[in-house]
Design a protein around this motif. Sequence first.
Motif, PDB file in Angstrom:
ATOM      1  N   LEU A   1       0.833  -1.210   0.000  1.00 16.66           N
ATOM      2  CA  LEU A   1       0.000   0.000   0.000  1.00 16.66           C
ATOM      3  C   LEU A   1       0.875   1.270   0.000  1.00 16.66           C
ATOM      4  O   LEU A   1       0.446   2.331  -0.476  1.00 16.66           O
TER       5      LEU A   1
ATOM      6  N   THR B   1       0.163   4.028  -2.716  1.00 12.49           N
ATOM      7  CA  THR B   1      -0.248   5.374  -2.284  1.00 12.49           C
ATOM      8  C   THR B   1       0.648   6.442  -2.924  1.00 12.49           C
ATOM      9  O   THR B   1       0.170   7.505  -3.330  1.00 12.49           O
TER      10      THR B   1
ATOM     11  N   GLN C   1      -0.572   6.983  -6.351  1.00  7.41           N
ATOM     12  CA  GLN C   1      -1.807   7.789  -6.381  1.00  7.41           C
ATOM     13  C   GLN C   1      -1.491   9.261  -6.111  1.00  7.41           C
ATOM     14  O   GLN C   1      -2.034  10.152  -6.758  1.00  7.41           O
TER      15      GLN C   1
ATOM     16  N   GLN D   1      -4.869   9.269   5.203  1.00  9.26           N
ATOM     17  CA  GLN D   1      -6.047   8.395   5.348  1.00  9.26           C
ATOM     18  C   GLN D   1      -5.803   7.018   4.752  1.00  9.26           C
ATOM     19  O   GLN D   1      -6.185   6.002   5.322  1.00  9.26           O
ATOM     20  N   GLN D   2      -5.130   6.990   3.611  1.00 12.13           N
ATOM     21  CA  GLN D   2      -4.839   5.706   2.960  1.00 12.13           C
ATOM     22  C   GLN D   2      -3.994   4.818   3.875  1.00 12.13           C
ATOM     23  O   GLN D   2      -4.322   3.680   4.120  1.00 12.13           O
TER      24      GLN D   2
ATOM     25  N   ASP E   1      -5.112   1.442   7.091  1.00 12.93           N
ATOM     26  CA  ASP E   1      -4.745   0.028   7.243  1.00 12.93           C
ATOM     27  C   ASP E   1      -4.184  -0.167   8.657  1.00 12.93           C
ATOM     28  O   ASP E   1      -3.212   0.489   9.040  1.00 12.93           O
TER      29      ASP E   1
END
Length: 280
Positions: free
Chosen positions: A201, A205, A208, A227-228, A232
């Motif tokens: 992730l 991320t 992104q 937040q991403q 988790d």
Amino acid sequence: MKVITKARELQNVLNQHNKTQVIGLVPTMGALHLGHLSIVKRAKLECDMVVVSIFVNPTQFDKAEDLKNYPRTLETDLQLLEQEQCDLVFVPQVEEIYQNDVKPEVMDFDGLDKVMEGAFRKDHFDGVGTIVKKLFTIVNPNKAYFGEKDFQQLQIIKKMVDKTKMNIQIIPCDIYREDDGLAMSSRNTRLSKVQREAAPLIYATLLQAKSLFPQQDLGDIQTFVQQQINGDEALKLEYFEIADVDTLLSIKTFDDSKQYRAFIAVFAGSIRLIDNIALN
Ligand code: AMP
């Protein structure tokens, strides 16, 4: 492949070689993975003689626990380096490098060491600068190879070489990733199954964030990343910064004549993972 533990012996071997030969140095802390080996391969292509150092440098660790738990896999490392036809491996003991004074030299990197990794890991870059300077003095390489995985470290070493006018070419090497995008790191072997599954992730991320840059408001990108990652349970964001590659200072306003990168540090339990990506 010769494995050498003493600086004097290494220098003797290097001195026996033709002065016109190009000597390449790849400094590592061992627990070698394909990221390290990709650097060694490149050095082999570009140099006549490749020296890989394996030294877990105590002065760059801010936490005794991290130093103690750092993976040490010397036997496998040597087998891997043999397969890469590495010429010389330098594996000194701590006393060989620091004698009885295991302290970093206080160095001036014009502020590059004060942000990101430097802000969160006290004296880390003095420790890095100290060991790299010592290795440069012992090996006196023509070229030295550093991974962009540790981009801030790379910029700091370039700064040190510029300031001290050492005649060494610093070669940046691409980040080598697992198939799922996780940047290879010696620390990845310490991740639990759940942490290992969560870790990709981090790069996802960054990708992104890159797709949002520079159109999206910088604060919104920060919030998105936070937040991403914190969404988790296995991960916790330490910092996310978008910074100018030369100054490493956080971007205030976008200037398309400058180069920017996004930098991230994330905890998976007590294991700290870093990554970064070029944005433009
Ligand atoms: P280390 O053993 O972690 O100190 O790393 C030794 C060198 O390998 C440093 O220049 C690192 O930046 C580089 N390195 C570590 N991981 C990677 C990777 N995944 N891709 C490229 N270079 C790396």
